[in-house]
Design a protein around this motif. Sequence first.
Motif, PDB file in Angstrom:
ATOM      1  N   GLU A   1      55.098  12.591  69.467  1.00  0.00           N
ATOM      2  CA  GLU A   1      56.515  12.802  69.328  1.00  0.00           C
ATOM      3  C   GLU A   1      57.199  12.904  70.692  1.00  0.00           C
ATOM      4  OE1 GLU A   1      56.663  16.324  66.968  1.00  0.00           O
ATOM      5  OE2 GLU A   1      56.423  15.229  65.104  1.00  0.00           O
ATOM      6  N   ALA A   2      56.553  13.550  71.638  1.00  0.00           N
ATOM      7  CA  ALA A   2      57.168  13.707  72.957  1.00  0.00           C
ATOM      8  C   ALA A   2      57.388  12.353  73.616  1.00  0.00           C
ATOM      9  CB  ALA A   2      56.306  14.589  73.845  1.00  0.00           C
ATOM     10  N   ALA A   3      56.425  11.460  73.481  1.00  0.00           N
ATOM     11  CA  ALA A   3      56.579  10.127  74.065  1.00  0.00           C
ATOM     12  C   ALA A   3      57.714   9.369  73.394  1.00  0.00           C
ATOM     13  CB  ALA A   3      55.276   9.355  73.939  1.00  0.00           C
ATOM     14  N   LEU A   4      57.864   9.543  72.085  1.00  0.00           N
ATOM     15  CA  LEU A   4      58.964   8.891  71.378  1.00  0.00           C
ATOM     16  C   LEU A   4      60.311   9.461  71.822  1.00  0.00           C
ATOM     17  CD1 LEU A   4      57.489   8.659  67.775  1.00  0.00           C
ATOM     18  CD2 LEU A   4      57.809   6.796  69.400  1.00  0.00           C
ATOM     19  N   VAL A   5      60.369  10.749  72.032  1.00  0.00           N
ATOM     20  CA  VAL A   5      61.599  11.372  72.517  1.00  0.00           C
ATOM     21  C   VAL A   5      61.929  10.829  73.899  1.00  0.00           C
ATOM     22  CG1 VAL A   5      62.641  13.552  73.290  1.00  0.00           C
ATOM     23  CG2 VAL A   5      61.392  13.454  71.122  1.00  0.00           C
ATOM     24  N   LYS A   6      60.922  10.711  74.744  1.00  0.00           N
ATOM     25  CA  LYS A   6      61.131  10.177  76.095  1.00  0.00           C
ATOM     26  C   LYS A   6      61.638   8.743  76.036  1.00  0.00           C
ATOM     27  CE  LYS A   6      61.026  10.978  80.446  1.00  0.00           C
ATOM     28  NZ  LYS A   6      61.997  11.859  81.031  1.00  0.00           N
ATOM     29  N   GLU A   7      61.079   7.942  75.137  1.00  0.00           N
ATOM     30  CA  GLU A   7      61.533   6.553  74.963  1.00  0.00           C
ATOM     31  C   GLU A   7      62.974   6.505  74.480  1.00  0.00           C
ATOM     32  OE1 GLU A   7      60.321   3.389  75.469  1.00  0.00           O
ATOM     33  OE2 GLU A   7      58.843   4.435  76.689  1.00  0.00           O
ATOM     34  N   LEU A   8      63.318   7.377  73.543  1.00  0.00           N
ATOM     35  CA  LEU A   8      64.684   7.426  73.030  1.00  0.00           C
ATOM     36  C   LEU A   8      65.660   7.795  74.137  1.00  0.00           C
ATOM     37  CD1 LEU A   8      66.678   7.314  70.653  1.00  0.00           C
ATOM     38  CD2 LEU A   8      66.143   9.703  70.239  1.00  0.00           C
ATOM     39  N   LEU A   9      65.296   8.765  74.942  1.00  0.00           N
ATOM     40  CA  LEU A   9      66.145   9.145  76.070  1.00  0.00           C
ATOM     41  C   LEU A   9      66.343   7.979  77.034  1.00  0.00           C
ATOM     42  CD1 LEU A   9      64.760  12.717  76.790  1.00  0.00           C
ATOM     43  CD2 LEU A   9      67.074  12.155  76.021  1.00  0.00           C
ATOM     44  N   VAL A  19      61.223  16.031  79.694  1.00  0.00           N
ATOM     45  CA  VAL A  19      60.685  16.424  78.394  1.00  0.00           C
ATOM     46  C   VAL A  19      59.391  17.177  78.648  1.00  0.00           C
ATOM     47  CG1 VAL A  19      59.734  15.612  76.205  1.00  0.00           C
ATOM     48  CG2 VAL A  19      61.706  14.444  77.209  1.00  0.00           C
ATOM     49  N   ILE A  20      59.364  18.417  78.203  1.00  0.00           N
ATOM     50  CA  ILE A  20      58.176  19.257  78.356  1.00  0.00           C
ATOM     51  C   ILE A  20      57.799  19.773  76.980  1.00  0.00           C
ATOM     52  CG2 ILE A  20      57.243  21.374  79.369  1.00  0.00           C
ATOM     53  CD1 ILE A  20      59.279  20.972  81.665  1.00  0.00           C
ATOM     54  N   VAL A  21      56.582  19.491  76.563  1.00  0.00           N
ATOM     55  CA  VAL A  21      56.112  19.974  75.266  1.00  0.00           C
ATOM     56  C   VAL A  21      55.740  21.443  75.415  1.00  0.00           C
ATOM     57  CG1 VAL A  21      54.344  19.741  73.489  1.00  0.00           C
ATOM     58  CG2 VAL A  21      55.284  17.700  74.584  1.00  0.00           C
ATOM     59  N   VAL A  22      56.331  22.259  74.564  1.00  0.00           N
ATOM     60  CA  VAL A  22      56.046  23.697  74.616  1.00  0.00           C
ATOM     61  C   VAL A  22      54.886  23.970  73.670  1.00  0.00           C
ATOM     62  CG1 VAL A  22      56.950  25.997  74.169  1.00  0.00           C
ATOM     63  CG2 VAL A  22      58.413  24.273  75.217  1.00  0.00           C
ATOM     64  N   ASP A  23      53.747  24.281  74.248  1.00  0.00           N
ATOM     65  CA  ASP A  23      52.561  24.594  73.443  1.00  0.00           C
ATOM     66  C   ASP A  23      52.377  26.109  73.389  1.00  0.00           C
ATOM     67  OD1 ASP A  23      51.514  25.347  75.896  1.00  0.00           O
ATOM     68  OD2 ASP A  23      50.254  23.575  76.087  1.00  0.00           O
ATOM     69  N   GLY A  24      51.277  26.542  72.853  1.00  0.00           N
ATOM     70  CA  GLY A  24      51.024  27.967  72.673  1.00  0.00           C
ATOM     71  C   GLY A  24      51.168  28.780  73.936  1.00  0.00           C
ATOM     72  N   GLU A  25      50.696  28.254  75.063  1.00  0.00           N
ATOM     73  CA  GLU A  25      50.782  28.999  76.319  1.00  0.00           C
ATOM     74  C   GLU A  25      52.220  29.134  76.799  1.00  0.00           C
ATOM     75  OE1 GLU A  25      48.296  27.044  79.169  1.00  0.00           O
ATOM     76  OE2 GLU A  25      46.501  27.265  77.943  1.00  0.00           O
ATOM     77  N   LEU A  26      52.990  28.056  76.684  1.00  0.00           N
ATOM     78  CA  LEU A  26      54.362  28.083  77.196  1.00  0.00           C
ATOM     79  C   LEU A  26      55.292  28.939  76.355  1.00  0.00           C
ATOM     80  CD1 LEU A  26      54.934  24.403  78.390  1.00  0.00           C
ATOM     81  CD2 LEU A  26      54.217  26.399  79.695  1.00  0.00           C
ATOM     82  N   LEU A  27      54.929  29.190  75.107  1.00  0.00           N
ATOM     83  CA  LEU A  27      55.757  30.048  74.264  1.00  0.00           C
ATOM     84  C   LEU A  27      55.888  31.457  74.849  1.00  0.00           C
ATOM     85  CD1 LEU A  27      54.520  29.044  70.709  1.00  0.00           C
ATOM     86  CD2 LEU A  27      56.800  28.649  71.661  1.00  0.00           C
ATOM     87  N   TYR A  28      54.910  31.855  75.626  1.00  0.00           N
ATOM     88  CA  TYR A  28      54.897  33.202  76.185  1.00  0.00           C
ATOM     89  C   TYR A  28      55.459  33.260  77.604  1.00  0.00           C
ATOM     90  CZ  TYR A  28      52.177  34.133  72.066  1.00  0.00           C
ATOM     91  OH  TYR A  28      51.781  34.245  70.757  1.00  0.00           O
ATOM     92  N   LYS A  29      55.827  32.131  78.154  1.00  0.00           N
ATOM     93  CA  LYS A  29      56.461  32.107  79.484  1.00  0.00           C
ATOM     94  C   LYS A  29      57.957  32.329  79.313  1.00  0.00           C
ATOM     95  CE  LYS A  29      53.173  29.261  81.981  1.00  0.00           C
ATOM     96  NZ  LYS A  29      52.761  30.245  82.952  1.00  0.00           N
ATOM     97  N   THR A  30      58.607  32.759  80.379  1.00  0.00           N
ATOM     98  CA  THR A  30      60.052  32.967  80.305  1.00  0.00           C
ATOM     99  C   THR A  30      60.772  31.623  80.355  1.00  0.00           C
ATOM    100  OG1 THR A  30      60.315  33.175  82.694  1.00  0.00           O
ATOM    101  CG2 THR A  30      59.911  35.222  81.429  1.00  0.00           C
ATOM    102  N   VAL A  31      61.997  31.644  79.895  1.00  0.00           N
ATOM    103  CA  VAL A  31      62.821  30.435  79.894  1.00  0.00           C
ATOM    104  C   VAL A  31      62.948  29.882  81.308  1.00  0.00           C
ATOM    105  CG1 VAL A  31      65.178  29.585  79.513  1.00  0.00           C
ATOM    106  CG2 VAL A  31      64.086  31.046  77.800  1.00  0.00           C
TER     107      VAL A  31
END
Length: 147
Positions: A1-9, A19-31
């Motif tokens: 999906e991320a690659a498709l979003v990048k193509e659309l952009l 485009v940065i995919v937010v996975d389990g680890e990034l959910l706990y990082k600050t904005v």
Amino acid sequence: EAALVKELLAAVGSDFVPVIVVDGELLYKTVIEVVAMPEPEWLSQPWTYNPERMGNIWGADHVILFSGIPIQEQATLLDLLESNPFMVFPPVYPALATMNNKDQTVGKVMADAVSTYRQQLQAKAPKEKSVWREEPKEEELRPVDAP
């Protein structure tokens, strides 16, 4: 999906938007930490699905965390994502990185965005009762008299 979003952009002239995919680890990082991250090099290191790393325990909702993009362009991007026949997305919820939430975790900001969006949809929903949930009137339950 991320690659498709990048193509659309790229197709709409916005290939400069990271485009940065937010996975389990990034959910706990600050904005602020996530917004400051460099975008992965999608062609040299393609992102792969890893269910152990993904935050799908949080839910299956798709959220886009916008930062520095005018509201009209956010709406256009969401419309493009939801109407593109090559991308079959569940509902995509918008979230916004601001100075007010920069120190909150990305997971909290995204969860709040989904909650707020759903509350707004419910507020706009018609207030009428569904015919399927109404109790039948007593006269409707009376048996038909035989002739």
